[in-house]
Design an enzyme around this catalytic site. Structure first.
Site, PDB file in Angstrom:
ATOM      1  N   SER A  17       0.866  -1.168   0.000  1.00  0.00           N
ATOM      2  CA  SER A  17       0.000   0.000   0.000  1.00  0.00           C
ATOM      3  C   SER A  17       0.905   1.220   0.000  1.00  0.00           C
ATOM      4  O   SER A  17       1.843   1.300   0.803  1.00  0.00           O
ATOM      5  CB  SER A  17      -0.909  -0.004   1.229  1.00  0.00           C
ATOM      6  OG  SER A  17      -1.929   0.951   1.052  1.00  0.00           O
ATOM      7  N   GLU A  18       0.629   2.176  -0.898  1.00  0.00           N
ATOM      8  CA  GLU A  18       1.602   3.237  -1.152  1.00  0.00           C
ATOM      9  C   GLU A  18       1.814   4.207   0.010  1.00  0.00           C
ATOM     10  O   GLU A  18       2.760   4.982   0.001  1.00  0.00           O
ATOM     11  CB  GLU A  18       1.253   4.005  -2.434  1.00  0.00           C
ATOM     12  CG  GLU A  18      -0.083   4.722  -2.433  1.00  0.00           C
ATOM     13  CD  GLU A  18      -1.203   3.875  -3.011  1.00  0.00           C
ATOM     14  OE1 GLU A  18      -1.122   2.641  -2.954  1.00  0.00           O
ATOM     15  OE2 GLU A  18      -2.195   4.465  -3.507  1.00  0.00           O
TER      16      GLU A  18
END
Lengths: 232, 217
Positions: free
Chosen positions: B45-46
């Site tokens: 997840s960025e």
């Protein structure tokens, strides 16, 4: 040991003025410098340019500065979940520059690391690249993006020591380490402020050299934006 | 015809053993529910986590552990946390093997539009422009047509672009398509959907070679 500890938030924020440019760590409401934001509201400084991935919600985070109309311009990658923000943006009171999230991170890091600009593939061929220099490397196109210039960076860490060394917890880390040392003055607020020698040098995420002032935050609400759970 | 979960189920078959995968918000998030459990996959997840797990049990939510949708999550053994710059190094540096994201429009040349509708409130592109500009392997998950029934697979995107010539594969409620130099190549039909149904729902150039199989789910 070079001591970075200041007594509290009001000493930490000495020198903030109208029309300055500030960086704020955090992703959504996670890892935001709550104490510094609350004090900026109290000080009432206006005409601010704010560099932050998000713009908070109506009654928390940078939303508090928006409510008081202290922000002139926001530079962010995603600004949903905030009605007052939307109202000010649509009425033209607030200037908004939307940029890719990775570009935001790297423009902070470039400022921290002494690079005037970086080339990124993000946004090539889109309106984000309009008016910007582009260049081909090995058959692929890149956009030149400049390092940010900011007066203060406000970051939040989990633990810190009096030398300004920082340790973050979970995804509250996000943009905070990239903003340390990326502005003229970096102010770190921590949940736990320890004497030097208490933190293991092997575990430090941000060395104190990047931090100018550190203080123990008096109150952390740590609000959850989207509470999602599963059944046992 | 597939529903959103059906689209996610079909895309899950594209996920291979040893892949690092970034999932966008919406249908892509559902893909995690359908990945085979006999393969090793890590979700990135960025906002700064690799090795994302399911939502926490009630009472175990932690404001410091969230995904890019700002939802509370957990981590699995072997997970790691990192800063935003490092996160996008994983993405821009092509260390993430597969990116799955939603779209408003895709062109037959592989352009994607998914962040802005002129005249409407613009929320921002988040990490989407970094993801599409860098990933080698991008799958778009979306409905074949919009709410007004208009095709989302076009000759040319009408909305502001997120990235150019980047989409490789599209999975919709009607079909699986590959972006080729000559247009959208129809690979599979959704159960109960005919080639004619897909033709009439596709504005861009559609390439049909031989018998198009029905997808296995």
């Amino acid at each position: 040991m070079i001591n970075k500890k200041v007594a509290g938030v009001s000493e930490a924020l000495q020198g903030v003025k109208n029309d300055m440019t500030f960086m704020f760590g955090g992703f959504g409401l996670s890892g935001i410098p709550e104490n510094s934001i609350a004090h900026l509201v109290k000080l009432g400084v206006k005409g601010l340019t704010c560099i932050s991935n998000n713009a908070g919600v109506d009654d928390f985070g940078l939303g508090l500065l928006l409510q008081e109309k202290q922000i002139k311009k926001m530079i962010s990658s995603y600004v949903g979940e905030n009605d007052e923000f939307e109202r000010q943006m649509l009425s033209g009171e607030l200037n908004v520059e939307l940029i890719p999230q990775g570009t935001l991170a790297e423009r902070c890091r470039a400022a921290q690391a002494g690079f005037p600009a970086i080339y990124t593939p993000a946004g090539f061929g889109t309106e984000v690249a309009e008016g910007k220099e582009t260049r081909e490397f090995d058959g692929k196109m890149y956009v030149l993006e400049h390092a940010f210039k900011a007066d203060f960076a406000f970051v939040k860490a989990w633990k810190g020591d009096e030398a300004g060394n920082l340790i973050f917890k979970g995804t509250a880390r996000n943009f905070n380490p990239n903003m340390c040392g990326a502005a003229k003055i970096t102010v770190a607020e921590v949940e736990e402020l320890l004497p030097v020698g208490e933190l293991d040098p092997n575990q430090i995420h941000v060395p104190g050299i990047f931090v100018k002032r550190i203080f123990h935050g008096q109150h952390f609400e740590k609000r959850i934006e989207q509470r999602t759970v599963r059944q046992r | 015809m597939l529903d959103k979960n059906g689209i996610a189920k079909r895309i899950a078959k594209e996920v291979q053993d040893g892949f690092y995968v970034n999932l966008g918000i919406g249908i892509p998030t559902l893909v995690a529910n359908y990945v085979r459990d006999d393969i090793e996959v890590e979700f990135q997840s960025e906002n700064g986590v690799l090795g994302m797990g399911p939502f926490p049990f009630e009472g175990e939510e932690d404001a410091d552990i969230i995904n890019a949708g700002k939802q509370t999550i957990t981590t699995l053994p072997g997970a790691s946390f990192f800063d935003s710059s490092t996160s996008f190094s994983m993405i821009r540096g092509q260390h993430v093997d597969l990116t799955i994201l939603g779209a408003m429009e895709v062109s037959e040349g592989g352009d994607i539009a998914n962040w802005k509708i002129p005249g409407k409130m613009v929320k921002g592109m988040g990490g989407a422009m970094d993801l599409v500009a860098s990933a080698e392997n991008i799958i778009v998950a979306m409905m074949h047509t919009n709410k007004r029934g208009a095709s989302k697979l076009l000759k040319k995107c009408s909305l502001p672009l997120t990235g150019v010539s980047c989409v490789k594969k599209i999975v919709t409620n009607l079909a699986v398509l590959e972006v080729t130099d000559n247009g959208f190549k129809l690979l599979e039909r959704a159960p109960g959907v005919s080639v004619d149904d897909i033709k009439s729902a596709t504005e861009g150039t559609l390439i049909i070679e031989g018998d198009v199989p029905e997808m296995a789910l």
